[in-house]
Motif scaffolding. Structure first.
Motif, mmCIF file in Angstrom:
data_model
loop_
_atom_site.group_PDB
_atom_site.id
_atom_site.type_symbol
_atom_site.label_atom_id
_atom_site.label_comp_id
_atom_site.label_asym_id
_atom_site.label_seq_id
_atom_site.Cartn_x
_atom_site.Cartn_y
_atom_site.Cartn_z
ATOM 1 N N ARG A 236 -29.216 -20.886 -39.145
ATOM 2 C CA ARG A 236 -29.944 -21.645 -40.161
ATOM 3 C C ARG A 236 -31.137 -22.372 -39.552
ATOM 4 N NH1 ARG A 236 -24.749 -24.348 -43.229
ATOM 5 N NH2 ARG A 236 -23.829 -22.405 -43.992
ATOM 6 N N VAL A 237 -30.944 -22.925 -38.365
ATOM 7 C CA VAL A 237 -32.044 -23.606 -37.693
ATOM 8 C C VAL A 237 -33.150 -22.611 -37.366
ATOM 9 C CG1 VAL A 237 -32.715 -24.842 -35.599
ATOM 10 C CG2 VAL A 237 -30.601 -25.456 -36.783
ATOM 11 N N MET A 238 -32.787 -21.429 -36.896
ATOM 12 C CA MET A 238 -33.784 -20.408 -36.576
ATOM 13 C C MET A 238 -34.578 -19.991 -37.811
ATOM 14 S SD MET A 238 -31.639 -18.047 -33.867
ATOM 15 C CE MET A 238 -32.944 -16.816 -33.784
ATOM 16 N N ASN A 239 -33.939 -20.038 -38.976
ATOM 17 C CA ASN A 239 -34.632 -19.660 -40.215
ATOM 18 C C ASN A 239 -35.665 -20.691 -40.646
ATOM 19 O OD1 ASN A 239 -33.294 -17.218 -40.552
ATOM 20 N ND2 ASN A 239 -31.626 -18.140 -41.738
ATOM 21 N N VAL A 240 -35.377 -21.974 -40.385
ATOM 22 C CA VAL A 240 -36.291 -23.023 -40.852
ATOM 23 C C VAL A 240 -37.276 -23.463 -39.787
ATOM 24 C CG1 VAL A 240 -34.574 -23.874 -42.485
ATOM 25 C CG2 VAL A 240 -34.758 -24.948 -40.232
ATOM 26 N N VAL A 290 -34.638 -28.893 -26.856
ATOM 27 C CA VAL A 290 -35.505 -28.322 -27.883
ATOM 28 C C VAL A 290 -35.076 -26.882 -28.125
ATOM 29 C CG1 VAL A 290 -37.524 -29.758 -27.369
ATOM 30 C CG2 VAL A 290 -37.202 -27.575 -26.150
ATOM 31 N N MET A 291 -35.472 -26.349 -29.296
ATOM 32 C CA MET A 291 -35.300 -24.932 -29.536
ATOM 33 C C MET A 291 -36.653 -24.247 -29.356
ATOM 34 S SD MET A 291 -33.748 -22.812 -32.797
ATOM 35 C CE MET A 291 -32.076 -23.313 -32.434
ATOM 36 N N PHE A 292 -36.664 -23.184 -28.568
ATOM 37 C CA PHE A 292 -37.875 -22.412 -28.294
ATOM 38 C C PHE A 292 -37.513 -20.939 -28.313
ATOM 39 C CE2 PHE A 292 -40.631 -20.325 -25.065
ATOM 40 C CZ PHE A 292 -41.837 -20.426 -25.760
ATOM 41 N N ASN A 293 -38.139 -20.186 -29.218
ATOM 42 C CA ASN A 293 -37.844 -18.759 -29.368
ATOM 43 C C ASN A 293 -36.352 -18.502 -29.588
ATOM 44 O OD1 ASN A 293 -40.519 -17.975 -29.135
ATOM 45 N ND2 ASN A 293 -40.389 -17.641 -26.922
ATOM 46 N N GLY A 294 -35.731 -19.361 -30.358
ATOM 47 C CA GLY A 294 -34.334 -19.162 -30.732
ATOM 48 C C GLY A 294 -33.319 -19.598 -29.703
ATOM 49 N N GLU A 295 -33.777 -20.125 -28.538
ATOM 50 C CA GLU A 295 -32.863 -20.572 -27.495
ATOM 51 C C GLU A 295 -33.136 -22.029 -27.156
ATOM 52 O OE1 GLU A 295 -31.788 -16.771 -24.791
ATOM 53 O OE2 GLU A 295 -33.856 -17.454 -24.595
ATOM 54 N N TRP A 296 -32.176 -22.657 -26.478
ATOM 55 C CA TRP A 296 -32.298 -24.065 -26.125
ATOM 56 C C TRP A 296 -32.934 -24.216 -24.742
ATOM 57 C CZ3 TRP A 296 -26.671 -26.121 -27.303
ATOM 58 C CH2 TRP A 296 -26.339 -25.803 -28.630
ATOM 59 N N HIS A 297 -33.814 -25.206 -24.633
ATOM 60 C CA HIS A 297 -34.460 -25.555 -23.367
ATOM 61 C C HIS A 297 -34.427 -27.066 -23.217
ATOM 62 C CE1 HIS A 297 -36.507 -21.551 -22.636
ATOM 63 N NE2 HIS A 297 -36.167 -21.450 -23.910
ATOM 64 N N ASP A 298 -34.468 -27.533 -21.959
ATOM 65 C CA ASP A 298 -34.548 -28.975 -21.756
ATOM 66 C C ASP A 298 -36.008 -29.396 -21.672
ATOM 67 O OD1 ASP A 298 -35.232 -28.053 -19.282
ATOM 68 O OD2 ASP A 298 -33.759 -29.190 -18.166
ATOM 69 N N LEU A 299 -36.255 -30.645 -22.077
ATOM 70 C CA LEU A 299 -37.614 -31.175 -22.114
ATOM 71 C C LEU A 299 -37.531 -32.681 -21.893
ATOM 72 C CD1 LEU A 299 -40.543 -30.119 -22.791
ATOM 73 C CD2 LEU A 299 -40.180 -31.029 -25.084
ATOM 74 N N ALA A 300 -38.534 -33.238 -21.240
ATOM 75 C CA ALA A 300 -38.563 -34.687 -21.036
ATOM 76 C C ALA A 300 -38.531 -35.396 -22.385
ATOM 77 C CB ALA A 300 -39.816 -35.081 -20.258
ATOM 78 N N CYS A 301 -37.649 -36.373 -22.504
ATOM 79 C CA CYS A 301 -37.403 -36.994 -23.806
ATOM 80 C C CYS A 301 -38.600 -37.751 -24.357
ATOM 81 C CB CYS A 301 -36.202 -37.941 -23.724
ATOM 82 S SG CYS A 301 -34.669 -37.119 -23.214
ATOM 83 N N PHE A 302 -39.561 -38.122 -23.485
ATOM 84 C CA PHE A 302 -40.721 -38.876 -23.954
ATOM 85 C C PHE A 302 -41.860 -37.970 -24.421
ATOM 86 C CE2 PHE A 302 -40.801 -38.639 -19.289
ATOM 87 C CZ PHE A 302 -41.964 -37.916 -19.082
ATOM 88 N N ASP A 303 -41.712 -36.652 -24.247
ATOM 89 C CA ASP A 303 -42.687 -35.730 -24.840
ATOM 90 C C ASP A 303 -42.593 -35.797 -26.360
ATOM 91 O OD1 ASP A 303 -43.530 -34.977 -22.371
ATOM 92 O OD2 ASP A 303 -42.599 -32.999 -22.385
ATOM 93 N N THR A 304 -43.614 -35.326 -27.049
ATOM 94 C CA THR A 304 -43.610 -35.368 -28.517
ATOM 95 C C THR A 304 -43.598 -33.953 -29.087
ATOM 96 O OG1 THR A 304 -46.033 -35.498 -28.625
ATOM 97 C CG2 THR A 304 -44.806 -37.579 -28.570
ATOM 98 N N ARG A 305 -42.752 -33.735 -30.066
ATOM 99 C CA ARG A 305 -42.631 -32.443 -30.723
ATOM 100 C C ARG A 305 -42.247 -32.653 -32.181
ATOM 101 N NH1 ARG A 305 -44.372 -31.437 -26.416
ATOM 102 N NH2 ARG A 305 -43.933 -29.673 -25.028
#
Length: 330
Positions: A236-240, A290-305
């Protein structure tokens, strides 16, 4: 509590018989009626109960209501029946508990304080090292048994004594108490944590925010940052997620423990049982997902998305108290 008029389903005695009341009432009126004339509004323990309820009208009141404050539980998995909160506590703004001057207070789990472990062989151990609640819990489990539980007045006095012996009676000291984010309870006060909510609604927020900012926005305007606890929710997340303008979109998972393999819980309180990390992920020791191309990745929490909120409670069809035992939360 929504006061819309619905029909009533009530509970009769311990044999869990349901009786349909064809009389429109508010939830509060329905609860009062059931308690005065029978036992209580209906409690639903399992899918057999759900199937029985489905035989009745399309929309009926059941005994589930949102509590004024979320439930509290010990790290060991035991219910927090004994309470020793300071005046005005808990106020349900934070999720971990510390002791100060013999009483409990809510605290931010990311704060760094000393703590007390319990060892099944040697008793209580005061650890004079400043750690956040999650790291303190991991330390106690790896080196002793668990963070201390304070289940009665006698155990409270034991904790106070070890703090006094270490000249820390007035300090902030972590104990093993944390808030479980299942704020719903049954009218008859039973321990049933069976949930069968309507399908989730996911909302993509096209604003660039830090992970904490996204979490705050979702809780203020919807329910929470999205928890991906199954393949179904992942789909569902990948769809939206296509509606976002950023390639990476915040999920609700955050990890701030030194051991990156020690999986944490989603902000909603659900344990991390389903994982969908990309190859080589997570890399960091303090990250948000974060989700990127349907998979999970780690990212610095202070980045903005951009990010995804859920706008309704998740389908709960498991016993949360059983599944949370021995699971570390952040």
């Amino acid at each position: 509590m929504d006061q819309t008029l619905y029909f009533i389903l009530l509970l009769i005695g311990e044999c869990r018989q349901y009786h349909f009341i064809n009389d429109g009432k508010t939830w509060t009126e329905a609860q009062r009626y059931c308690r005065e004339n029978y036992t209580d509004l209906a409690t639903v323990d399992n899918m057999n109960d759900m199937n029985e309820l489905n035989k009745y009208a399309a929309r009926v009141w059941i005994g589930l209501q949102r509590a004024s404050c979320d439930k509290w539980q010990w790290s060991s998995g035991e219910h927090a029946l004994y309470r020793n909160w300071a005046t005005g506590q808990p106020d349900c703004n934070d999720e971990c508990a510390f002791m100060r001057s013999g009483q409990w207070h809510e605290g931010q789990c990311s704060d760094n304080w000393s703590f007390i472990c319990y060892n099944a062989n040697t008793g209580l151990i005061f650890v004079n090292q400043a750690m956040n609640w999650g790291d303190a819990q991991s330390y106690c489990r790896q080196n002793h048994t668990d963070l201390v539980s304070v289940r009665n007045q006698n155990e409270s006095q034991q904790v106070e004594k070890i703090l006094k012996d270490n000249n820390s009676s007035g300090s902030h000291v972590w104990i093993g108490l944390f808030r479980v984010r299942d704020s719903w309870q049954w009218s008859d006060q039973s321990d049933s944590s069976f949930r069968y909510w309507e399908t989730d609604k996911l909302i993509v927020i096209r604003e660039n925010r830090t992970w904490s900012g996204a979490l705050r926005y979702c809780r203020q305007n919807h329910v929470d940052l999205v928890s991906v606890h199954s393949e179904e929710i992942q789909r569902r997340v990948m769809n939206v997620v296509k509606r976002a303008s950023t390639a990476e979109v915040w999920l609700g998972l955050r990890h701030s423990c030194s051991d990156k393999k020690d999986n944490k819980c989603w902000p909603s309180g659900e344990p991390v049982l389903y994982l969908n990390w990309a190859t080589g992920q997570p890399e960091g020791r303090d990250y948000c997902a974060v989700m990127f191309n349907g998979e999970w990745h780690d990212l610095a929490c202070f980045d903005t998305r951009h990010f995804i909120c859920n706008n309704s409670e998740f389908i709960y069809a498991f016993t949360i108290y059983q599944i949370l035992i021995r699971v570390t939360i952040f």
